[in-house]
Design a protein around this motif. Structure first.
Motif, PDB file in Angstrom:
ATOM      1  N   THR A  51      -1.734  10.861   6.296  1.00  0.00           N
ATOM      2  CA  THR A  51      -1.991  10.544   4.884  1.00  0.00           C
ATOM      3  C   THR A  51      -0.769  10.705   3.991  1.00  0.00           C
ATOM      4  O   THR A  51      -0.854  10.418   2.794  1.00  0.00           O
ATOM      5  N   LYS A  52       0.347  11.118   4.539  1.00  0.00           N
ATOM      6  CA  LYS A  52       1.545  11.352   3.719  1.00  0.00           C
ATOM      7  C   LYS A  52       1.952  10.087   2.950  1.00  0.00           C
ATOM      8  O   LYS A  52       2.095  10.110   1.725  1.00  0.00           O
ATOM      9  N   TYR A  53       2.132   8.975   3.653  1.00  0.00           N
ATOM     10  CA  TYR A  53       2.566   7.745   2.986  1.00  0.00           C
ATOM     11  C   TYR A  53       1.513   7.207   2.014  1.00  0.00           C
ATOM     12  O   TYR A  53       1.847   6.853   0.888  1.00  0.00           O
ATOM     13  N   GLN A  56       1.642   9.306  -1.130  1.00  0.00           N
ATOM     14  CA  GLN A  56       2.852   9.016  -1.908  1.00  0.00           C
ATOM     15  C   GLN A  56       2.725   7.682  -2.632  1.00  0.00           C
ATOM     16  O   GLN A  56       3.087   7.561  -3.801  1.00  0.00           O
ATOM     17  N   LYS A  57       2.203   6.680  -1.934  1.00  0.00           N
ATOM     18  CA  LYS A  57       2.029   5.348  -2.533  1.00  0.00           C
ATOM     19  C   LYS A  57       1.044   5.401  -3.701  1.00  0.00           C
ATOM     20  O   LYS A  57       1.284   4.804  -4.753  1.00  0.00           O
ATOM     21  N   LYS A  60       2.712   7.117  -6.671  1.00  0.00           N
ATOM     22  CA  LYS A  60       3.717   6.213  -7.246  1.00  0.00           C
ATOM     23  C   LYS A  60       3.056   5.138  -8.105  1.00  0.00           C
ATOM     24  O   LYS A  60       3.510   4.844  -9.215  1.00  0.00           O
ATOM     25  N   ASN A  84       2.707  -2.010  -2.989  1.00  0.00           N
ATOM     26  CA  ASN A  84       3.108  -1.607  -1.638  1.00  0.00           C
ATOM     27  C   ASN A  84       4.616  -1.482  -1.476  1.00  0.00           C
ATOM     28  O   ASN A  84       5.093  -1.186  -0.387  1.00  0.00           O
ATOM     29  N   ASN A 122       6.917   1.181   5.189  1.00  0.00           N
ATOM     30  CA  ASN A 122       7.085   2.628   5.214  1.00  0.00           C
ATOM     31  C   ASN A 122       5.852   3.248   5.828  1.00  0.00           C
ATOM     32  O   ASN A 122       4.764   2.713   5.724  1.00  0.00           O
ATOM     33  N   GLY A 123       6.026   4.384   6.423  1.00  0.00           N
ATOM     34  CA  GLY A 123       4.886   5.103   6.963  1.00  0.00           C
ATOM     35  C   GLY A 123       4.669   4.822   8.431  1.00  0.00           C
ATOM     36  O   GLY A 123       5.000   3.760   8.952  1.00  0.00           O
ATOM     37  N   LYS A 127       3.567   0.804  10.478  1.00  0.00           N
ATOM     38  CA  LYS A 127       4.483   0.307  11.503  1.00  0.00           C
ATOM     39  C   LYS A 127       3.772   0.120  12.841  1.00  0.00           C
ATOM     40  O   LYS A 127       4.048  -0.829  13.561  1.00  0.00           O
TER      41      LYS A 127
END
Length: 167
Positions: A51-53, A56-57, A60, A84, A122-123, A127
């Motif tokens: 859940t980090k990305y 952060q998204k 932001k 995104n 990112n994340g 990916k």
């Protein structure tokens, strides 16, 4: 053509974001303080990584909304998805369509070169998802239900910019 800037649809953004953040932090805290230790700590660690990305998204986008910055931007050279943090050049778009998933509206991009898009991801999870078969359905969509304005008008503007660059 002049650049077009579309602001965030603040009510939906804030509602979705608050619900997501409450659920994410609750799950992490519940697993962290689980009575079955060290399993809870290990599970909480993996939840933090996954859940980090998205967290952060989300933060932001909330900050950009407070600062009245655009959610999407259409320029002569590219479509910039600030939601995104992805830039898609007009020359790389093969087809456009509108799709609806669970009540949310998305513009779906079929790209000529997926690698150009993948470099910007990112994340960990995006990916991995992009490497699955048929990544166009997973990775190349922008949620326009978070953008203020009529969805048809936003989609038509994106199509007009793309058509102008094809000529």
């Amino acid at each position: 053509m002049d650049n077009l800037l579309y602001p965030y649809y603040s009510i939906k953004l804030w509602l979705d974001s608050v619900i997501f953040l409450i659920i994410a932090f609750s799950l992490i805290l519940l697993t962290l303080f689980n009575s079955n230790q060290p399993f809870g700590i290990i599970l909480a660690f993996f939840l933090i990584i996954l859940t980090k990305y998205p967290i952060q998204k989300t933060i932001k986008n909330l900050y950009r909304s407070l600062k009245n910055q655009p959610a999407i931007e259409l320029t002569e050279a590219y479509f910039f998805d600030h939601i995104n943090n992805i830039k898609i050049y007009w020359h790389n778009i093969d087809k456009l369509s509108v799709i609806s998933i669970r009540g949310n509206t998305y513009v779906n991009f079929i790209l000529k070169d997926n690698n150009e898009y993948a470099k910007q991801l990112n994340g960990f999870l995006p990916k991995i998802l992009f490497k699955l078969p048929d990544p166009e359905e997973i990775a190349t969509k922008t949620e326009i239900s978070l953008v203020k304005g009529r969805k048809e008008d936003i989609y038509n503007s994106i199509c007009k910019f793309r058509e102008a660059k094809k000529l």
